[in-house]
Scaffold this active site. Structure first.
Site, PDB file in Angstrom:
ATOM      1  N   CYS A 257      60.683  65.349   5.575  1.00 33.54           N
ATOM      2  CA  CYS A 257      59.491  64.886   6.286  1.00 33.54           C
ATOM      3  C   CYS A 257      58.815  66.202   7.042  1.00 33.54           C
ATOM      4  CB  CYS A 257      59.725  64.085   7.295  1.00 33.54           C
ATOM      5  SG  CYS A 257      60.669  62.798   6.893  1.00 33.54           S
ATOM      6  N   LEU A 258      59.357  66.808   7.989  1.00 31.47           N
ATOM      7  CA  LEU A 258      58.516  67.866   8.660  1.00 31.47           C
ATOM      8  C   LEU A 258      57.831  68.879   7.822  1.00 31.47           C
ATOM      9  CD1 LEU A 258      59.439  66.635  11.311  1.00 31.47           C
ATOM     10  CD2 LEU A 258      60.249  68.922  11.915  1.00 31.47           C
TER      11      LEU A 258
END
Ligand code: UGA
Length: 434
Positions: A257-258
């Site tokens: 995600c990040l």
């Protein structure tokens, strides 16, 4: 995750996907990936017959609420790939074409601002022949689940964000969550689609910024006599305006995600004619941070050719088997390139590691086997079980007890005094008295 949590609260849930392998596993109540407690929840939901899966998108015709939770990977240039979003919006549109009851589509996937309004809405309208706000409802509802804590986060979210231009749809979704969370209902942010979409990126970008920030200070601390990032992080974290979370210095942030969201935010910014220098530096700081373990290893061992390196931790963080954008991957690739012999161990991610590194490294059955005969051991993921490795284990088993603590899990004094050559992220040299 979201599906089993809804089922657990008594909702009848149908999961629709094209991944037949994952569907087959779920039908047998086997989680298709590792997540604490997921197996238990899945067995309960599947055996009670309240959660079923199918690859038939027309099954959506019966639903009242449809959550779009498909992946939004990034393209080569870092921009968001909306292929799955488009296909799903079209499939939802087709599935509701002939229905007569009110149906609400909720975009849970992380999407760049404007996607619900300019991509999802027109595709559903085109395929269904209905109009948003009249024939069907549409909301943006980003989620903030952390891998490894996903079930807890789904049950006890900090907040619920609902973006919509349709008050009826927004109210319906809010009521759904009110019933779901009862007395634990968190604050609700009711807003536009675009705010909800951008808020999700801002959230992940801020978390990444906090980590890159503390890693920057860690790099300064490493060059400063008697400095230690642990104490600095604790001290600044006690400032209520800063807070203690996401101030753990280490080998950088990874995961599914990040990295992709921060890159997608940079690319999105370009489309609105803005150059987000800060976010770009957050990314480059993170890329450079990965090299810290290699620099530390070269400093102690010189050339890494022929050296045996034990890697403890492969997953991008503890509590998951996920190795997407994990710090371990570029680190091991570089070690192999420099001719080191790598032995690796992870409590959950070994199967995934085998798919990436095949026979290029060896895989250990436990952490002690991993450090056997090693010239250097690098802690890449802060799994609890690595914290239990005592100084004597390193001393007795390794060829030379060089430990690079890439996640700051060891007590520096205790391990150093016991004879370990400990190199820890963010730890400055001990100053000599003048
Ligand atoms: C992240 C966000 O935390 C979730 O809120 C969000 O819902 C999720 O992305 C998503 O967009 O789906 P996750 O990817 O599970 O969750 O991972 P994090 O817990 O955020 O950790 C990311 C990385 O940062 C890991 O590699 C971890 O080791 C690293 N990290 C975290 C640090 O290096 N230091 C810290 O202090 C905290």
């Amino acid at each position: 995750m979201t599906a089993v949590c809804f089922a657990r609260k008594g909702h009848e849930v149908v999961g629709i996907d094209t991944d037949l392998d994952a569907l087959g596993k779920i039908q047998k109540a086997e989680p298709p990936f590792f997540e604490p407690r997921l197996k238990e929840y899945l067995v309960e939901a599947v055996t009670e017959g309240i959660f079923a899966v199918t690859d038939d998108a027309s099954a959506n015709a019966r639903s009242e609420l449809t959550f779009m939770a498909v992946g939004t990977p990034v393209c080569e240039d870092g921009s968001i790939d909306l292929t799955h979003i488009r296909n799903t919006a079209e499939a939802i549109g087709r599935s509701i074409r002939d229905t007569t009851h009110y149906q609400l589509t909720v975009v849970k996937s992380t999407v760049t601002p404007g996607t619900a309004r300019t991509v999802v809405r027109p595709l559903i309208e085109r395929e269904s022949g209905k109009t948003a706000g009249m024939g069907f409802g549409l909301c943006s509802n980003p989620e903030f689940l952390r891998e490894g804590n996903a079930l807890h986060d789904a049950e006890f979210p900090d907040r619920i964000v609902i973006g919509s231009e349709d008050a009826v749809a927004a109210k319906k979704l809010e009521s759904f969550y009110e019933e779901l969370h009862g007395e634990h209902m968190p604050p609700v942010v009711r807003t536009t689609h675009e705010n909800a979409e951008l808020l999700k990126y801002a959230n992940n970008a801020f978390l990444a910024t906090k980590i890159s920030f503390i890693n920057t200070i860690a790099n300064i601390a490493e060059r400063t006599p008697n400095a230690d990032i642990q104490t600095i992080a604790r001290g600044i974290g006690l400032d209520e305006r800063i807070g203690p979370e996401f101030l753990k210095a280490g080998l950088g942030w990874g995961g599914p995600c990040l990295p992709k969201d921060v890159k997608a935010l940079v690319e999105f910014s370009k489309t609105v004619n803005y150059n987000p220098e800060l976010i770009k530096s957050v990314i480059t700081t993170n890329e450079e941070q990965n090299g810290r373990a290699l620099q530390a290893a070269r400093k102690v061992l010189g050339s890494l050719k022929g050296k045996r390196i034990g890697i403890l931790g492969l997953a991008f963080k503890p509590g998951t088997d996920d190795m997407r954008e994990a710090a371990s991957v570029p680190l091991i690739q570089e070690l192999i390139r420099e001719g080191a012999s790598v032995a690796a161990y992870d409590p959950a991610a070994l199967d995934n590691a085998r798919k990436i590194f095949r026979n290029d490294i060896s895989y250990s059955r436990d952490s002690l086997e991993c450090i056997d005969g090693a010239d250097c051991c690098i802690i890449v993921t802060d799994w609890d079980e690595f914290k239990a490795i005592a100084p004597k284990d390193f001393i007795e088993r390794m060829r030379c007890p060089v430990v690079i603590d890439g996640r700051r899990i060891y007590d520096v004094d205790r391990y150093s005094k016991a004879g370990i050559r400990l190199s820890a992220i963010g730890l400055g040299p001990v100053a000599r008295s003048p």
